[in-house]
Design a protein around this motif. Structure first.
Motif, short mmCIF file in Angstrom:
data_model
loop_
_atom_site.label_atom_id
_atom_site.label_comp_id
_atom_site.label_asym_id
_atom_site.label_seq_id
_atom_site.Cartn_x
_atom_site.Cartn_y
_atom_site.Cartn_z
N SER A 189 0.81 -1.22 0.00
CA SER A 189 0.00 0.00 0.00
C SER A 189 0.84 1.27 0.00
N TYR A 190 2.09 1.18 0.48
CA TYR A 190 2.98 2.34 0.46
C TYR A 190 4.08 2.16 -0.57
N GLY A 191 3.77 1.55 -1.68
CA GLY A 191 4.76 1.25 -2.71
C GLY A 191 5.30 2.48 -3.42
N PHE A 192 4.55 3.55 -3.42
CA PHE A 192 5.01 4.78 -4.06
C PHE A 192 6.12 5.46 -3.27
N LEU A 193 6.19 5.21 -1.96
CA LEU A 193 7.10 5.94 -1.09
C LEU A 193 8.58 5.70 -1.41
N PRO A 194 9.06 4.47 -1.62
CA PRO A 194 10.48 4.30 -1.98
C PRO A 194 10.85 4.97 -3.29
N ILE A 195 9.94 4.96 -4.25
CA ILE A 195 10.21 5.62 -5.53
C ILE A 195 10.29 7.13 -5.32
N TYR A 196 9.36 7.67 -4.56
CA TYR A 196 9.36 9.10 -4.26
C TYR A 196 10.63 9.49 -3.51
N LEU A 197 11.01 8.71 -2.50
CA LEU A 197 12.20 9.02 -1.71
C LEU A 197 13.47 8.90 -2.56
N PHE A 198 13.49 7.96 -3.49
CA PHE A 198 14.63 7.83 -4.38
C PHE A 198 14.77 9.08 -5.25
N ILE A 199 13.67 9.53 -5.80
CA ILE A 199 13.71 10.72 -6.67
C ILE A 199 14.01 11.98 -5.86
N ALA A 200 13.35 12.13 -4.70
CA ALA A 200 13.52 13.35 -3.90
C ALA A 200 14.87 13.43 -3.22
N GLY A 201 15.45 12.30 -2.84
CA GLY A 201 16.70 12.33 -2.10
C GLY A 201 17.95 12.14 -2.93
N ARG A 202 17.80 11.58 -4.13
CA ARG A 202 18.98 11.28 -4.93
C ARG A 202 19.01 11.96 -6.30
N ILE A 203 17.87 12.22 -6.87
CA ILE A 203 17.82 12.79 -8.22
C ILE A 203 17.62 14.30 -8.19
N LEU A 204 16.61 14.77 -7.48
CA LEU A 204 16.30 16.21 -7.47
C LEU A 204 17.41 17.09 -6.92
N PRO A 205 18.18 16.69 -5.88
CA PRO A 205 19.26 17.57 -5.42
C PRO A 205 20.38 17.76 -6.43
N LEU A 206 20.43 16.95 -7.47
CA LEU A 206 21.44 17.14 -8.51
C LEU A 206 21.18 18.40 -9.33
N VAL A 207 19.98 18.95 -9.23
CA VAL A 207 19.64 20.21 -9.89
C VAL A 207 20.47 21.34 -9.31
N LEU A 208 20.93 21.19 -8.07
CA LEU A 208 21.70 22.24 -7.41
C LEU A 208 23.07 22.47 -8.03
N LEU A 209 23.47 21.58 -8.91
CA LEU A 209 24.74 21.76 -9.61
C LEU A 209 24.70 22.99 -10.52
#
Length: 176
Positions: free
Chosen positions: A79-99
């Motif tokens: 039921s919380y299957g979206f959460l690991p995908i969201y956390l992966f994107i929010a914690g590992r992919i999106l901060p790369l925009v700060l480059l």
């Protein structure tokens, strides 16, 4: 592998868990004192970027290791299957925009990214709080936990703000 995990857990416990409160306190301190907060935000920016790179390396090492340490497919079911995908994107992919310079210097993008990076523990906190409201002791512990994070975020924000101001004063003294 274990030393990288240990380093990430220290960075996560000290800085990342209360990052939103820290960035918010830096913004408030800058607005109250009418000072330039470019240096403190640069410290936060590179802290977030470095954490994202280290976290991505940890994930890739674990994913390609023979020990099958990480199974992303089993985490994304339920039921919380979206959460690991969201956390992966929010914690590992999106901060790369700060480059990039333009989004990396915007205080509101830093504030938004810090909120997204903290959404995992905030989601767990709200889930625990909503399911265990009948237990008075656990409710009090959760409230104390939240207050501790608020105080830690303000303290870390004040520390980063002070270090950034010292860097600014030192660069002004050296330029004279």
């Amino acid at each position: 592998m274990e030393s990288l995990y240990l380093l990430l857990s220290y960075i996560d416990q000290i800085f990342i868990n209360s990052l939103f409160i820290s960035v918010l306190s830096i913004l408030i301190a800058g607005n109250i004192s009418h000072t330039n907060i470019r240096e403190p935000l640069a410290i936060v920016r590179w802290l977030m970027f470095s954490y994202a790179i280290l976290n991505t390396n940890d994930y890739l090492i674990a994913y390609f290791s023979a020990s099958n340490y990480l199974s992303f497919s089993t985490e994304t079911t339920g039921s919380y299957g979206f959460l690991p995908i969201y956390l992966f994107i929010a914690g590992r992919i999106l901060p790369l925009v700060l480059l990039f310079n333009r989004p990396g210097r915007s205080p509101y993008i830093l504030l938004g990214l810090s909120l997204l990076m903290n959404a995992g523990w905030l989601f767990e906190f709200l889930k625990l709080f909503s399911t265990e409201r009948q237990n008075q002791t656990l409710t009090q512990l959760l409230i104390n936990f939240l207050l501790f994070f608020l105080l830690k975020g303000v303290f870390i924000g004040a520390l980063i703000y002070s270090i950034g101001r010292l860097i600014k004063k030192r660069s002004l003294i050296q330029n004279q």
